[in-house]
Design an enzyme around this catalytic site. Sequence first.
Site, PDB file in Angstrom:
ATOM      1  N   LYS A  97       0.875  -1.175   0.000  1.00 30.04           N
ATOM      2  CA  LYS A  97       0.000   0.000   0.000  1.00 30.04           C
ATOM      3  C   LYS A  97       0.904   1.214   0.000  1.00 30.04           C
ATOM      4  O   LYS A  97       1.580   1.518   0.986  1.00 30.04           O
ATOM      5  CB  LYS A  97      -0.901  -0.002   1.229  1.00 30.04           C
ATOM      6  CG  LYS A  97      -1.774   1.237   1.300  1.00 30.04           C
ATOM      7  CD  LYS A  97      -2.974   1.049   2.224  1.00 30.04           C
ATOM      8  CE  LYS A  97      -3.770   2.333   2.289  1.00 30.04           C
ATOM      9  NZ  LYS A  97      -3.503   3.105   3.524  1.00 30.04           N
ATOM     10  N   GLY A 158      -7.739   9.663   9.509  1.00 30.56           N
ATOM     11  CA  GLY A 158      -7.992   9.785  10.937  1.00 30.56           C
ATOM     12  C   GLY A 158      -8.987  10.863  11.330  1.00 30.56           C
ATOM     13  O   GLY A 158      -9.233  11.087  12.503  1.00 30.56           O
ATOM     14  N   GLY A 185     -10.668   8.387   6.331  1.00 30.49           N
ATOM     15  CA  GLY A 185     -11.688   9.350   6.707  1.00 30.49           C
ATOM     16  C   GLY A 185     -13.066   8.797   6.995  1.00 30.49           C
ATOM     17  O   GLY A 185     -13.900   9.499   7.576  1.00 30.49           O
ATOM     18  N   THR A 207      -8.981   4.145  11.810  1.00 27.89           N
ATOM     19  CA  THR A 207      -9.223   4.962  12.996  1.00 27.89           C
ATOM     20  C   THR A 207     -10.614   4.779  13.587  1.00 27.89           C
ATOM     21  O   THR A 207     -10.766   4.654  14.807  1.00 27.89           O
ATOM     22  CB  THR A 207      -9.007   6.448  12.652  1.00 27.89           C
ATOM     23  OG1 THR A 207      -7.643   6.619  12.274  1.00 27.89           O
ATOM     24  CG2 THR A 207      -9.322   7.342  13.838  1.00 27.89           C
TER      25      THR A 207
END
Lengths: 252, 252, 252, 252
Positions: A97, A158, A185, A207
């Site tokens: 990634k 986050g 997000g 997150t």
Amino acid sequence: SDELVIAGRSYGSRLLVGTGKFAAHEVMRDSLLASGAEIVTVALRRVDLDRAGEGDVLDFVPPGMTLLPNTSGAADAAEALRLARLGRAATGTGLVKLEVTPDPRTLAPDPIETLRAAELMVADGFTVLPYCSADPVLARRLEEAGCATVMPLGSWIGSNRGLRTRDAIEAIVAGAGVPVIVDAGLGVPSDAAEAMEIGAAAVLVNTAIAVAADPVRMARAFALATVAGRLGHLAGQAGTGTATAASASSPL
Amino acid sequence: SDELVIAGRSYGSRLLVGTGKFAAHEVMRDSLLASGAEIVTVALRRVDLDRAGEGDVLDFVPPGMTLLPNTSGAADAAEALRLARLGRAATGTGLVKLEVTPDPRTLAPDPIETLRAAELMVADGFTVLPYCSADPVLARRLEEAGCATVMPLGSWIGSNRGLRTRDAIEAIVAGAGVPVIVDAGLGVPSDAAEAMEIGAAAVLVNTAIAVAADPVRMARAFALATVAGRLGHLAGQAGTGTATAASASSPL
Amino acid sequence: SDELVIAGRSYGSRLLVGTGKFAAHEVMRDSLLASGAEIVTVALRRVDLDRAGEGDVLDFVPPGMTLLPNTSGAADAAEALRLARLGRAATGTGLVKLEVTPDPRTLAPDPIETLRAAELMVADGFTVLPYCSADPVLARRLEEAGCATVMPLGSWIGSNRGLRTRDAIEAIVAGAGVPVIVDAGLGVPSDAAEAMEIGAAAVLVNTAIAVAADPVRMARAFALATVAGRLGHLAGQAGTGTATAASASSPL
Amino acid sequence: SDELVIAGRSYGSRLLVGTGKFAAHEVMRDSLLASGAEIVTVALRRVDLDRAGEGDVLDFVPPGMTLLPNTSGAADAAEALRLARLGRAATGTGLVKLEVTPDPRTLAPDPIETLRAAELMVADGFTVLPYCSADPVLARRLEEAGCATVMPLGSWIGSNRGLRTRDAIEAIVAGAGVPVIVDAGLGVPSDAAEAMEIGAAAVLVNTAIAVAADPVRMARAFALATVAGRLGHLAGQAGTGTATAASASSPL
């Protein structure tokens, strides 16, 4: 039979999960299990590349899950490539990634260095999944460079702000020949469902799960929401009415 | 153990489904099954109150589901009460989804007549679930009048516009002592998840399922989304960042 | 005293206007006057570069307005540079609105070629105002390359969808040392006001004015909205309450 | 010639302003002047009804402005009527802004008591401008009861959350025969412009001006935004594109 195919390999789950920010390794492990994820991303910086230490995060990734090492923290293409090579040597996987995020405020990806790194990595034999701006031209270029997916952002990493890039994601999906994975997000399960409804092939969440009051339950919530959104996409949603008109669902 | 309790009775599913607009009774039946719903609303106007005819919609409601007759089409309290009484006589249930919607354009509920009807119905022994504006004061008054739930709208009936009343729903949830069921306008599974995330006790969906290209699959999608949203609510979502700040999920 | 400064020159108006899509040259001229704009962009492709023809669009740009030739239609950096040079020769201005938009569906700018073109143009002495993705890292790079402004998009060109990139614009504004001009997609005056409120230095509007039923009145509307948004920004807006709490403006 | 007509009287400005929350009477006065408002609302509770005291807020309302006393703080119809009568006796005006807001959390208007109070006040000869939920049926009923306007909320009083009730306002506008004045919650100038664009006849703003860092400048900003939105409405805005399609404003 509705599988996610990345670089020729099929996955039953369309929810990818990250391993950062969990309060404890055990909570992370249980959350990964609850998420049903088959692909798990881990920062190469967190991996004990010599595997000599104790308590390495990798020891808590349940067996059978596909590891997706990320280049989190890389500020340019060269650094990303270096990290990726170290990771490949340590983990044995050619999946990466790609993250190049030089801006400390937004951790937004650098479009120039991300494309450059993608080209270098593809040439070096990696299977590249790049985190990128929600930019349809860039997404197209990354695909043309040989990336296995594109991973446009929903909002800042986050931030839990949700799908703030909806129009751009729709345009990317409309033009993409590789899976579009919305990454970063997504803050609540409905965000994941929404991304899937508009045609994302998968979502990556970290997150929102890791810092929930109950991460394991939240992982399960995202798992269900991802499937719900996918089914909603496949089921062909009906059109939307105007602001002033209703349509009786029962006879009047 | 996380059950929806309405008027003392518990339900495992938090998705209520309507029976209007389906292309065929068989599709409706299969969609109801796929939804996992335990409460199904049907317009009293559609019910063959003498049960003499053939192909009555009720014959296609799977056994075991709780029937929630609605007063769809009523233009004032008196008409709603009359319909409710006929329905009770025919179906044997004292449950009623109260709808008074005199405005043909929006099918928005009439707050005055809805409250009046609620008072009359409660006095007459009904268990009343009123469709109402997303209005926190009205919701409070309906609860004080003895309603078993409040059912504020997300957007106009059949519009599929989603949760356009989010702030008001949050205020209603914060002040309610009875279950808040978001009814009307939810157009995609993520809308249902969002309503649950902000604390709705349940959602009611009809048009979005009935007019989807594949209603059965869409019913399943809403079922999963409703659970996902509920779990997300219980899991305690994390806070949301600002528009300009990110928070690394991996170490930098 | 609150002037917009671009490349050392001051402007009293913060509304830039485009010249495409008007039904007639006269309507365009009257709209430009009504807008109060001091900077007017025109496609180099539309300019009769030999000034030999009749009815050239430039003949209808009111005297005193600063001409901002754009490279609309360029698909790569080389084409943009070539257009810019032809334009400079014909118009005598070194200002150029850089546009490289290879994607016919979205007309989204190409981040790679836009940056490349900006570098070439700056080296060639141009004052470069680049149309770009709403991408904070790219905006920073364009500024570092010597651009006089950055011009991130609100939504796709001509879509009138408004400020769909609000979070990104806020991040760009927070990091920029040059004026941030929101360009493309602003559809109604409130969109322009909103862009200014969050700190844009200026806005550029074309389609929303040109295709309004009454373009001249709409031009005036955008002029006022731009000033309103700027004043709102300078006046320091108050914080926003939560979804469930009010604050009495009158004593209770 | 584009005047706001309320109860047969014409006004040049479509921005109404409130007088609460200002740090000082002088700032309020200067803000009222900067706003260009011709109608100013003041809480009857704040008025020294005997005019015996000093520094009454009314002494700082510039001459020539139409006073609109409000019943802020009333919890039911009877209290609102009593306040209105006292106010009429003291100020000589039969205008009244009706507010019945029993819920301390949201200060949302009570639909039942508001309609009741409106009926009583109209019968008593008042010219009634009711603050109300954004509810198209209630708005219709208030108009039928003889109210001179309806004043649906944009969001909770003092919350600065903007136009959260857009769909409902559009429906109210479509069905109204009296001016629709959006009251409460408008937080930034673009909110006022948006309300006007969708067809509101006027807006009322208080908190957003009073608690801005620079209230006088913010008052000017709202004044311009209100005119901009009105012009935008009259100019006939163009349609909006889809999420994936652009439309070139310059030739390609």
